[in-house]
Design a protein around this motif. Structure first.
Motif, PDB file in Angstrom:
ATOM      1  N   GLU A  64       0.818  -1.222   0.000  1.00 57.39           N
ATOM      2  CA  GLU A  64       0.000   0.000   0.000  1.00 57.39           C
ATOM      3  C   GLU A  64       0.848   1.266   0.000  1.00 57.39           C
ATOM      4  OE1 GLU A  64      -2.413   0.210   3.537  1.00 57.39           O
ATOM      5  OE2 GLU A  64      -0.878  -0.710   4.784  1.00 57.39           O
ATOM      6  N   LEU A 101      -1.633 -14.594  -1.649  1.00 61.42           N
ATOM      7  CA  LEU A 101      -0.810 -13.853  -0.689  1.00 61.42           C
ATOM      8  C   LEU A 101      -0.631 -14.611   0.621  1.00 61.42           C
ATOM      9  CD1 LEU A 101       0.690 -11.262   0.114  1.00 61.42           C
ATOM     10  CD2 LEU A 101      -1.495 -10.359   0.937  1.00 61.42           C
ATOM     11  N   LEU A 130       0.819  -2.971   4.441  1.00 60.85           N
ATOM     12  CA  LEU A 130       0.192  -4.229   4.029  1.00 60.85           C
ATOM     13  C   LEU A 130       0.531  -4.530   2.569  1.00 60.85           C
ATOM     14  CD1 LEU A 130      -3.406  -3.791   5.536  1.00 60.85           C
ATOM     15  CD2 LEU A 130      -1.645  -5.392   6.326  1.00 60.85           C
ATOM     16  N   ASP A 133      -2.627  -7.843  -2.990  1.00 60.24           N
ATOM     17  CA  ASP A 133      -2.897  -9.243  -3.372  1.00 60.24           C
ATOM     18  C   ASP A 133      -1.905  -9.752  -4.410  1.00 60.24           C
ATOM     19  OD1 ASP A 133      -3.943  -7.498  -5.242  1.00 60.24           O
ATOM     20  OD2 ASP A 133      -5.735  -8.693  -5.663  1.00 60.24           O
ATOM     21  N   VAL A 141      -1.857   1.130 -12.005  1.00 59.79           N
ATOM     22  CA  VAL A 141      -2.304   1.872 -10.819  1.00 59.79           C
ATOM     23  C   VAL A 141      -2.569   3.340 -11.175  1.00 59.79           C
ATOM     24  CG1 VAL A 141      -1.672   2.607  -8.480  1.00 59.79           C
ATOM     25  CG2 VAL A 141      -1.091   0.302  -9.267  1.00 59.79           C
TER      26      VAL A 141
ATOM     27  N   GLN B 580      -5.727   5.152 -12.657  1.00 61.07           N
ATOM     28  CA  GLN B 580      -6.348   4.078 -13.434  1.00 61.07           C
ATOM     29  C   GLN B 580      -7.621   3.657 -12.721  1.00 61.07           C
ATOM     30  OE1 GLN B 580      -5.787   3.362 -16.279  1.00 61.07           O
ATOM     31  NE2 GLN B 580      -3.630   3.136 -16.822  1.00 61.07           N
ATOM     32  N   PRO B 581      -8.760   3.903 -13.336  1.00 61.85           N
ATOM     33  CA  PRO B 581     -10.021   3.585 -12.655  1.00 61.85           C
ATOM     34  C   PRO B 581     -10.158   2.097 -12.324  1.00 61.85           C
ATOM     35  CG  PRO B 581     -10.390   4.203 -14.962  1.00 61.85           C
ATOM     36  CD  PRO B 581      -8.976   4.524 -14.648  1.00 61.85           C
ATOM     37  N   PHE B 583      -7.918   0.187 -11.082  1.00 65.09           N
ATOM     38  CA  PHE B 583      -7.187  -0.249  -9.890  1.00 65.09           C
ATOM     39  C   PHE B 583      -8.022   0.032  -8.653  1.00 65.09           C
ATOM     40  CE2 PHE B 583      -4.279   0.488  -6.316  1.00 65.09           C
ATOM     41  CZ  PHE B 583      -3.689  -0.764  -6.268  1.00 65.09           C
ATOM     42  N   ILE B 585      -7.872  -0.218  -4.768  1.00 65.67           N
ATOM     43  CA  ILE B 585      -6.975  -0.440  -3.630  1.00 65.67           C
ATOM     44  C   ILE B 585      -7.632  -1.283  -2.535  1.00 65.67           C
ATOM     45  CG2 ILE B 585      -7.584   1.804  -2.578  1.00 65.67           C
ATOM     46  CD1 ILE B 585      -4.141   0.111  -2.313  1.00 65.67           C
ATOM     47  N   ALA B 587      -9.861  -3.663  -2.890  1.00 63.11           N
ATOM     48  CA  ALA B 587      -9.838  -5.072  -3.295  1.00 63.11           C
ATOM     49  C   ALA B 587      -8.419  -5.630  -3.216  1.00 63.11           C
ATOM     50  CB  ALA B 587     -10.376  -5.218  -4.716  1.00 63.11           C
ATOM     51  N   ALA B 588      -7.446  -4.783  -3.589  1.00 62.86           N
ATOM     52  CA  ALA B 588      -6.053  -5.245  -3.606  1.00 62.86           C
ATOM     53  C   ALA B 588      -5.546  -5.534  -2.197  1.00 62.86           C
ATOM     54  CB  ALA B 588      -5.170  -4.213  -4.291  1.00 62.86           C
ATOM     55  N   LEU B 589      -6.143  -4.859  -1.194  1.00 60.09           N
ATOM     56  CA  LEU B 589      -5.691  -5.059   0.192  1.00 60.09           C
ATOM     57  C   LEU B 589      -6.462  -6.154   0.920  1.00 60.09           C
ATOM     58  CD1 LEU B 589      -5.131  -1.357   1.328  1.00 60.09           C
ATOM     59  CD2 LEU B 589      -3.385  -3.149   1.142  1.00 60.09           C
ATOM     60  N   ASP B 591      -6.826  -9.411   0.755  1.00 62.13           N
ATOM     61  CA  ASP B 591      -6.137 -10.631   1.188  1.00 62.13           C
ATOM     62  C   ASP B 591      -5.262 -10.362   2.412  1.00 62.13           C
ATOM     63  OD1 ASP B 591      -7.318 -11.855  -0.903  1.00 62.13           O
ATOM     64  OD2 ASP B 591      -5.479 -12.207  -2.068  1.00 62.13           O
ATOM     65  N   ALA B 592      -4.526  -9.238   2.359  1.00 59.07           N
ATOM     66  CA  ALA B 592      -3.612  -8.928   3.465  1.00 59.07           C
ATOM     67  C   ALA B 592      -4.392  -8.630   4.741  1.00 59.07           C
ATOM     68  CB  ALA B 592      -2.728  -7.743   3.098  1.00 59.07           C
ATOM     69  N   GLU B 593      -5.466  -7.873   4.610  1.00 55.59           N
ATOM     70  CA  GLU B 593      -6.263  -7.526   5.788  1.00 55.59           C
ATOM     71  C   GLU B 593      -6.817  -8.780   6.454  1.00 55.59           C
ATOM     72  OE1 GLU B 593      -7.647  -2.966   4.931  1.00 55.59           O
ATOM     73  OE2 GLU B 593      -9.030  -4.540   4.305  1.00 55.59           O
ATOM     74  N   ALA B 595      -5.469 -11.925   6.127  1.00 52.31           N
ATOM     75  CA  ALA B 595      -4.370 -12.760   6.642  1.00 52.31           C
ATOM     76  C   ALA B 595      -3.757 -12.157   7.897  1.00 52.31           C
ATOM     77  CB  ALA B 595      -3.311 -12.930   5.554  1.00 52.31           C
ATOM     78  N   SER B 600      -6.072  -1.571   6.989  1.00 51.94           N
ATOM     79  CA  SER B 600      -5.035  -0.663   6.514  1.00 51.94           C
ATOM     80  C   SER B 600      -5.116   0.657   7.257  1.00 51.94           C
ATOM     81  CB  SER B 600      -5.228  -0.432   5.021  1.00 51.94           C
ATOM     82  OG  SER B 600      -4.522   0.708   4.621  1.00 51.94           O
ATOM     83  N   TYR B 603      -5.183   3.327   3.934  1.00 56.82           N
ATOM     84  CA  TYR B 603      -6.411   3.358   3.130  1.00 56.82           C
ATOM     85  C   TYR B 603      -7.588   2.863   3.933  1.00 56.82           C
ATOM     86  CZ  TYR B 603      -3.474   4.335  -0.870  1.00 56.82           C
ATOM     87  OH  TYR B 603      -2.595   4.931  -1.737  1.00 56.82           O
TER      88      TYR B 603
END
Lengths: 181, 605, 235
Positions: A64, A101, A130, A133, A141, B580-581, B583, B585, B587-589, B591-593, B595, B600, B603
């Motif tokens: 992030e 991940l 963090l 994925d 991005v 980039q519309p 992307f 963030i 959704a991208a986070l 998995d980490a949140e 696990a 975050s 974000y």
């Protein structure tokens, strides 16, 4: 008239591309006549001091903080350039892109053959960004204006690109300077 | 290695003379017997047919009705074509899934029943429909599905399920299907009563070249969609060098929304067999093959018995109708679930017992087709027309239809309309007239020729069906005022992605990229430059693809971009500059949140 | 006895072709380079990559499969065709996992070389990052399917030249891949280091073990001169 400014960042990269920037050798003296360096690990300026003409981005977005930083660059630079294969396609870090991940974290912190971790937990301090994925190329991005491939791109490639942009000329690399390795 | 497996597989291979070219028949039998073609079975088949394990695997892995992994004794394949989705396929799917306790793509824990989706099975006029093994289950509802699953669980054989009542030959004991023909318009050529046998009789009184001339004079063109002049194709095949020549009938209608061949095979088989025999005579071929799509396996026993009747009547076999030296045999080759096999050269590959990859052209099938011999591949409807031309004459045929498009065209009409079914019109019918006939006056869009054809809107409904204007293989899908057209486009792209054989780059990868961009737009992450991207990528795929599939697969997108652009434009939202519309963030986070069990800091939502 | 010759035009320039030759063969002999990936002299043309798409009398055809016919007008180096080729090369890059920076084939790779020739700095399509497997079971040969572009060269070479059928395609669409003739892995087949099939891979998908990175950067096949230069130098 004030000199145009350049900023650089290393996201999920190895600083190899920054080394390649320094590899322009004595041409750096000429470069400094042409431009000022703004936010960059080279001069350790942490925050933008003003609008920049060119931002050079090394590395893709693996976490992030990378995303945050890249967007910060996009907001402050007129021209943003992906420098090197990691910025362009994720590079080596993107080798994890077809592994979930959770599996990566477990392997790194819990199950790997050399792991010593009595806590049995994945480190999760708030200071640690963090992971995303997967590792994203920069242009997935934010919008990127140019791409300089290579691992790293040669000093000549970077020099050619900068000279062209500073002289308002089209960036048209000769055959020898487009390399993906 | 189990002895019984070995014995059975040897038996199966022997019944096909251990002929590698009959690989389709072999692997289909093995699949039917064991519910899969296991690696062990592949070894045995390879040994018996003197081929290689990987070649057998190459075939098995290509067709969706064949599998290396074990499937249940009963396989339920629910059709998820766009028309079926219009007619409530989702509720049926939900009911099937919950009654069986499995998701789609899975097999029940007792290993007995496998549940899958399948693209168009040629039942759009009776949607939603499913195949239960070879048995067709039309007009499904959640209620009916409960009953079906209950009986299947009890061990009732799929053929004994009460699924409704069919009509015409569907009630024949050899078919026994709940399918209805729905022939709602009888035209002069195909569905009109004919003088059976007259066509062949007239043909045999002529020289083969004269038969070809008659077809040429009648200006008969292929009914499958491409519209190649049939007489010319026959002439090429006849004059090509080769000891043996073949006639192949393409009964692999797979275009979503088409189902006319289903009805022709059920009711007009004599017209078809007669036409093939005439073709054999004209071309100088002694063998005909009818390639029937796997979805129509329920017709196989019936068709075989009808072929046998013709042999008994000396209408097939040696010295047909007393014409010394004219021998002609017909065999049926079943397909196994692959849209691409409707493409003539892929169909030939499949007949040869190979993956359904299209072949490199040139050489064209007329020069070098089935088993490297000159081959004429013709659509069912084309061949049926041949019989009638020979019966009634070229002039009669020319008098029907429109300029340069003689004869009739059978349309399979479905979707948003009151009377879905099979309609035979003379060429020249307008879309407006057709919509009136089927009860869809307020249609918003019509998909002419299926997804590989074109979407047209109201301002083009005055256009006519013929080779010079709207050409079509016969699939007509109608969309009502409330239909979500772009969702349908997305579904059709999914179909093409699934059905691409993967041989050439643009079709294999390009269609995936097209669909991905379309999805982004549908999710509200599109920007105006994306429409140019779709246009240019779509055109590129059409220009560079190797066969008709890739050369038409971008059509759902390209023709809606042309005729329904405002639908796309309405989805465009102002996007943050430089970002980039696509992307996301959050959704991208995710998995980490999950696990690391924390949110975050950078974000926050 | 003289062979029959035909005359075709490529980008307006007349060249001679022998009857029965493809456009590609005729162009190669005349010193005109048409970009290609799946085509390899001596193997049956596969016509799958579509990189050699040219316009023949206004229609798109692959030069490697289309016979040269007298009077044919072929377009090769036009902006439109270069654009279509670029798209195809881009597709091949995003469809697989091509990490040139550590690939042993880098510098000698045809896919990379065609991209260099077209001046591609980054593909215009999004990366798909597919999950593909690798097979290191053979003592001398390594398969990395991440890099496979499904050109069919190994399939054809093994079947037609080596007479072994070690490789064949399985699956369809995006699931299509090169499989080996065994229940399990390459190590269980009769593939040998001396097989033609071990030599023909245009990318780094079939790699001979223990010889990687032997040529220093700068001296590799495509470091200095673009792919096709050897053909163009004939003209």
């Amino acid at each position: 008239m004030a000199k145009p400014k350049i900023a650089t960042a290393s996201l999920a990269g190895c600083f190899g591309c920054h080394m390649s920037v320094l590899d322009i050798d004595e041409r750096i003296l000429k470069l400094i006549e042409l431009v000022d360096f703004d936010k960059s690990p080279i001069d350790d300026i942490k925050k933008f001091t003003g609008r920049c003409l060119v931002g050079l981005i090394e590395g893709g977005c693996a976490n992030e903080e990378n995303v945050h930083n890249l967007k910060y660059f996009r907001e402050n630079c007129d021209i943003l350039i992906s420098v090197g294969d990691c910025a362009i396609n994720g590079g080596l870090p993107a080798m994890r892109n077809n592994i979930p991940l959770k599996e990566c974290l477990d392997e790194a912190y819990l199950n790997g053959p050399t792991v010593y971790n009595p806590s049995g937990k994945i480190p999760s301090d708030k200071e640690i960004p963090l992971c995303l994925d997967r590792v994203y190329p920069c242009h997935e991005v934010v919008k990127m204006d140019y791409h300089l491939p290579g691992c790293p791109p040669s000093a000549d490639t970077i020099w050619e690109a900068l000279v062209a942009l500073l002289n308002n000329k089209p960036l048209d690399l000769p055959y020898e300077l487009i390399k993906y390795d | 290695m189990s002895d019984s497996l070995q014995k059975k597989i040897q038996e199966i291979c022997q019944s096909s003379n251990n002929d590698r070219a009959r690989m389709m028949d072999i692997v289909q039998s093995v699949q039917k017997e064991f519910g899969c073609v296991s690696s062990e079975a592949m070894n045995l088949i390879a040994k018996a047919t003197k081929s290689h394990h990987v070649e057998v695997e190459s075939v098995v892995s290509f067709y969706s009705f064949l599998s290396k992994e074990q499937k249940g004794k009963t396989v339920i394949r629910l059709c998820n074509d766009t028309v079926d989705r219009m007619k409530g396929c989702q509720e049926v799917a939900k009911a099937l899934s919950s009654e069986l306790g499995v998701k789609f793509g899975e097999t029940t824990s007792d290993g007995k029943i496998t549940l899958e989706y399948t693209p168009c099975i040629g039942m759009c006029d009776q949607a939603p429909a499913a195949l239960i093994n070879d048995v067709v289950a039309p007009n499904l509802t959640a209620e009916k599905v409960k009953e079906i699953v209950k009986n299947l669980k009890k061990g009732v054989d799929p053929s004994k399920l009460s699924l409704g009542k069919g009509d015409g030959n569907n009630t024949d004991s050899l078919i026994g299907a709940a399918v209805r023909n729905n022939v709602l318009k009888v035209g002069d050529v195909i569905f009109a009563d004919n003088d059976s046998g007259k066509g062949l009789e007239n043909a045999l009184a002529l020289k083969p070249e004269e038969v070809i001339d008659m077809i040429k004079v009648a200006k008969l063109r292929g009914r499958g969609g491409a519209g190649f002049p049939t007489g010319l194709k026959w002439q090429f095949t006849r004059s090509a060098r080769g000891e043996q020549k073949f006639v192949i009938c393409n009964a692999d209608e797979g275009e979503p929304g088409t189902f006319k061949d289903r009805v022709l095979l059920t009711e007009k088989f004599d017209l078809l067999f007669e036409g093939m025999t005439i073709a054999g005579y004209a071309i100088g071929a002694s063998t005909g093959i009818i390639y029937v799509r796997g979805e129509y396996a329920y017709l196989l026993k019936f068709l075989k018995s009808k072929l046998k009747e013709r042999y008994d009547q000396r209408l097939l076999g040696k010295n047909i109708k007393g014409k010394s030296g004219f021998n002609f045999d017909i065999r049926i080759q079943m397909g196994s679930g692959a849209y691409i096999c409707g493409e003539e050269s892929a169909l030939i590959s499949s007949c040869e017992g190979l993956r359904g990859d299209p072949k490199t052209r040139p050489p064209f099938p007329a020069q070098r087709g089935y088993l490297a011999s000159p081959t004429s591949v013709n659509n069912v409807e084309t061949i049926c027309s041949v019989t009638r031309i020979l019966e009634k004459g070229s002039d009669w045929f020319l008098s029907i239809g429109s300029t340069n498009s003689s004869g009739t065209k059978i349309l399979s009409i479905s979707g948003y309309c009151k009377r879905p079914g099979v309609y035979e019109y003379p060429f020249g019918i307008s879309i407006t007239d057709l919509l009136n006939d089927v009860g869809a006056e307020d249609a918003k869009a019509v998909l002419v020729g299926g997804p590989s054809g074109q979407f047209i809107g109201k301002n083009e409904f005055s256009r006519i069906i013929c080779y010079n204007d709207l050409g079509t293989g016969g699939s007509i899908v109608i969309f009502g005022p409330k239909c979500d057209l772009l969702k349908a486009v997305d579904e059709y792209m999914e179909f093409f992605v699934e059905e691409s054989c993967g041989y050439c780059t643009p079709c294999r990868a390009g269609n995936i990229l097209l669909k991905k961009k379309l999805e982004e737009i549908l999710e509200g992450n599109g920007e105006s430059a994306d429409l140019d991207y779709l246009q240019s990528l779509g055109e590129g795929i059409k220009k560079t693809s190797r066969c008709g599939l890739g050369q038409t697969s971008p059509n759902p997108i390209l023709t809606t971009l042309k005729n329904f652009k405002p639908l796309y434009e309405a989805l465009m939202k102002p996007q943050e500059k430089g970002m980039q519309p696509t992307f996301d963030i959050r959704a991208a986070l995710g998995d980490a949140e999950k696990a690391q069990m924390r949110k975050s800091v950078l974000y926050k939502n | 006895m003289s062979e029959k010759t035909v005359i075709i035009k490529i980008d307006g320039i007349e060249i001679k072709a022998k009857a029965g030759q493809t456009i590609m063969q005729a162009a190669d002999e005349a010193g005109v380079y048409i970009p290609r990936l799946c085509y390899l002299k001596d193997l049956t043309p596969h016509g799958s990559c579509r990189v050699c798409t040219v316009k023949v009398n206004g229609r798109y055809q692959t030069a490697c499969t289309e016979p040269a016919v007298d009077g044919m007008e072929v377009e090769n180096k036009t902006q439109e065709l270069e654009g279509l080729r670029r798209d195809i090369i881009d597709m091949l890059f995003v469809e697989g996992n091509h990490f040139c920076m550590f690939c042993e084939k880098s510098g000698n790779c045809d896919l990379q070389a065609e991209a260099y020739r077209l001046g591609i700095c980054a593909p215009k399509f999004p990366y798909l990052f597919p999950d593909r497997d690798i097979d290191g079971t053979h003592p001398d040969i390594f398969i990395d399917r991440n890099r496979c572009i499904l050109c069919g060269r190994c399939v054809n070479a093994s079947r037609d030249v080596d007479g072994k059928t070690v490789f064949e395609f399985v699956g369809r669409g995006s699931e299509k891949k090169v499989a080996v003739n065994a229940d399990a892995k390459l190590g269980d087949t009769n593939m040998a280091l001396t097989d033609k099939a071990a030599d023909v891979c245009p990318v780094g998908a079939i790699i001979k073990k223990r010889i990687g990175f032997a040529i220093p950067v700068g001296k590799r096949t495509y470091d200095q001169k673009p792919i096709g230069s050897e053909i163009e130098s004939k003209s």
